[in-house]
Design a protein around this motif. Sequence first.
Motif, mmCIF file in Angstrom:
data_model
loop_
_atom_site.group_PDB
_atom_site.id
_atom_site.type_symbol
_atom_site.label_atom_id
_atom_site.label_comp_id
_atom_site.label_asym_id
_atom_site.label_seq_id
_atom_site.Cartn_x
_atom_site.Cartn_y
_atom_site.Cartn_z
ATOM 1 N N GLU A 148 62.781 39.982 -6.779
ATOM 2 C CA GLU A 148 62.299 41.039 -7.668
ATOM 3 C C GLU A 148 62.944 41.008 -9.051
ATOM 4 N N ASN A 149 64.200 40.586 -9.112
ATOM 5 C CA ASN A 149 64.917 40.580 -10.391
ATOM 6 C C ASN A 149 65.962 39.466 -10.334
ATOM 7 N N LYS A 150 65.514 38.243 -10.523
ATOM 8 C CA LYS A 150 66.393 37.067 -10.417
ATOM 9 C C LYS A 150 67.553 37.133 -11.401
ATOM 10 N N GLU A 151 67.278 37.599 -12.603
ATOM 11 C CA GLU A 151 68.329 37.683 -13.627
ATOM 12 C C GLU A 151 69.490 38.566 -13.160
ATOM 13 N N LEU A 152 69.178 39.702 -12.563
ATOM 14 C CA LEU A 152 70.222 40.587 -12.054
ATOM 15 C C LEU A 152 70.928 39.951 -10.865
ATOM 16 N N ALA A 153 70.170 39.429 -9.914
ATOM 17 C CA ALA A 153 70.765 38.824 -8.721
ATOM 18 C C ALA A 153 71.678 37.656 -9.076
ATOM 19 N N ASP A 154 71.291 36.891 -10.087
ATOM 20 C CA ASP A 154 72.091 35.732 -10.488
ATOM 21 C C ASP A 154 73.446 36.105 -11.083
ATOM 22 N N GLN A 155 73.641 37.365 -11.393
ATOM 23 C CA GLN A 155 74.932 37.810 -11.924
ATOM 24 C C GLN A 155 75.991 37.902 -10.831
ATOM 25 N N GLY A 156 75.570 37.905 -9.582
ATOM 26 C CA GLY A 156 76.501 37.952 -8.462
ATOM 27 C C GLY A 156 76.718 39.362 -7.958
ATOM 28 N N LEU A 157 77.246 39.445 -6.759
ATOM 29 C CA LEU A 157 77.401 40.719 -6.070
ATOM 30 C C LEU A 157 78.252 41.705 -6.851
ATOM 31 N N GLU A 158 79.373 41.263 -7.388
ATOM 32 C CA GLU A 158 80.250 42.193 -8.102
ATOM 33 C C GLU A 158 79.504 42.885 -9.232
ATOM 34 N N LYS A 159 78.799 42.130 -10.035
ATOM 35 C CA LYS A 159 78.056 42.713 -11.166
ATOM 36 C C LYS A 159 76.917 43.592 -10.675
ATOM 37 N N VAL A 160 76.232 43.173 -9.633
ATOM 38 C CA VAL A 160 75.123 43.977 -9.104
ATOM 39 C C VAL A 160 75.643 45.332 -8.632
ATOM 40 N N LEU A 161 76.782 45.338 -7.941
ATOM 41 C CA LEU A 161 77.333 46.593 -7.435
ATOM 42 C C LEU A 161 77.736 47.547 -8.558
ATOM 43 N N THR A 162 78.014 47.012 -9.717
ATOM 44 C CA THR A 162 78.379 47.877 -10.841
ATOM 45 C C THR A 162 77.173 48.268 -11.681
ATOM 46 N N GLN A 163 75.990 47.810 -11.287
ATOM 47 C CA GLN A 163 74.752 48.130 -12.008
ATOM 48 C C GLN A 163 73.669 48.588 -11.037
ATOM 49 N N LEU A 164 74.032 49.423 -10.093
ATOM 50 C CA LEU A 164 73.074 49.846 -9.073
ATOM 51 C C LEU A 164 71.850 50.545 -9.659
ATOM 52 N N ASP A 165 71.994 51.137 -10.827
ATOM 53 C CA ASP A 165 70.850 51.792 -11.448
ATOM 54 C C ASP A 165 69.755 50.790 -11.829
ATOM 55 N N LYS A 166 70.096 49.511 -11.928
ATOM 56 C CA LYS A 166 69.122 48.468 -12.257
ATOM 57 C C LYS A 166 68.497 47.844 -11.013
ATOM 58 N N VAL A 167 69.037 48.173 -9.854
ATOM 59 C CA VAL A 167 68.531 47.634 -8.590
ATOM 60 C C VAL A 167 67.316 48.459 -8.166
ATOM 61 N N PRO A 168 66.243 47.809 -7.735
ATOM 62 C CA PRO A 168 65.074 48.569 -7.268
ATOM 63 C C PRO A 168 65.472 49.574 -6.188
ATOM 64 N N GLU A 169 64.857 50.737 -6.230
ATOM 65 C CA GLU A 169 65.189 51.842 -5.328
ATOM 66 C C GLU A 169 65.261 51.417 -3.862
ATOM 67 N N ALA A 170 64.305 50.616 -3.424
ATOM 68 C CA ALA A 170 64.254 50.211 -2.013
ATOM 69 C C ALA A 170 65.437 49.337 -1.601
ATOM 70 N N LEU A 171 66.083 48.688 -2.557
ATOM 71 C CA LEU A 171 67.225 47.811 -2.259
ATOM 72 C C LEU A 171 68.566 48.446 -2.583
ATOM 73 N N ARG A 172 68.551 49.569 -3.268
ATOM 74 C CA ARG A 172 69.801 50.176 -3.739
ATOM 75 C C ARG A 172 70.756 50.505 -2.603
ATOM 76 N N ALA A 173 70.294 51.227 -1.592
ATOM 77 C CA ALA A 173 71.177 51.601 -0.480
ATOM 78 C C ALA A 173 71.643 50.383 0.319
ATOM 79 N N PRO A 174 70.756 49.442 0.669
ATOM 80 C CA PRO A 174 71.254 48.264 1.390
ATOM 81 C C PRO A 174 72.290 47.462 0.599
ATOM 82 N N ILE A 175 72.087 47.336 -0.709
ATOM 83 C CA ILE A 175 73.057 46.575 -1.515
ATOM 84 C C ILE A 175 74.353 47.359 -1.654
#
Length: 146
Positions: free
Chosen positions: A83-110
Amino acid sequence: QFLAAFVAFVVALSVHRTKQHSPSLRSDLNMAAAGELALPPLPYDYNALEPHIDEATMRVHHMGHHQGYTTKINAAMSKLAEENKELADQGLEKVLTQLDKVPEALRAPIRNSGGGYVNHRLFWNIMGPSKGGEPSGDLATAISSA
């Protein structure tokens, strides 16, 4: 927003604390492609913390809980990459600090599985047969004055 800020704080603290004990964690969390985080081996034997934590408990937490978080965060990060390769490619640490950019359906699982993955990495590396001891400094003062 409070939850996102809190998760960002916990992740930053976990990575900072773990980096002191396991410098490879930061690169692992940032460099692993979506869906490729591995269950790290324990840095000691499962029975190394006995009698404080028994072997069975360590096996359940490592091979059960941490493996579960690993499997689930890999699946969630793979879906995020679709859904958002650019965000995912930043790695888990960065994704966890940008949860507002994660699609709603994936926010809680991530948030939940990613946080569990990071916290268990921290857990294994700050505990050990030759670690621990009595608290010191402000922590010791706060405990003794409570």
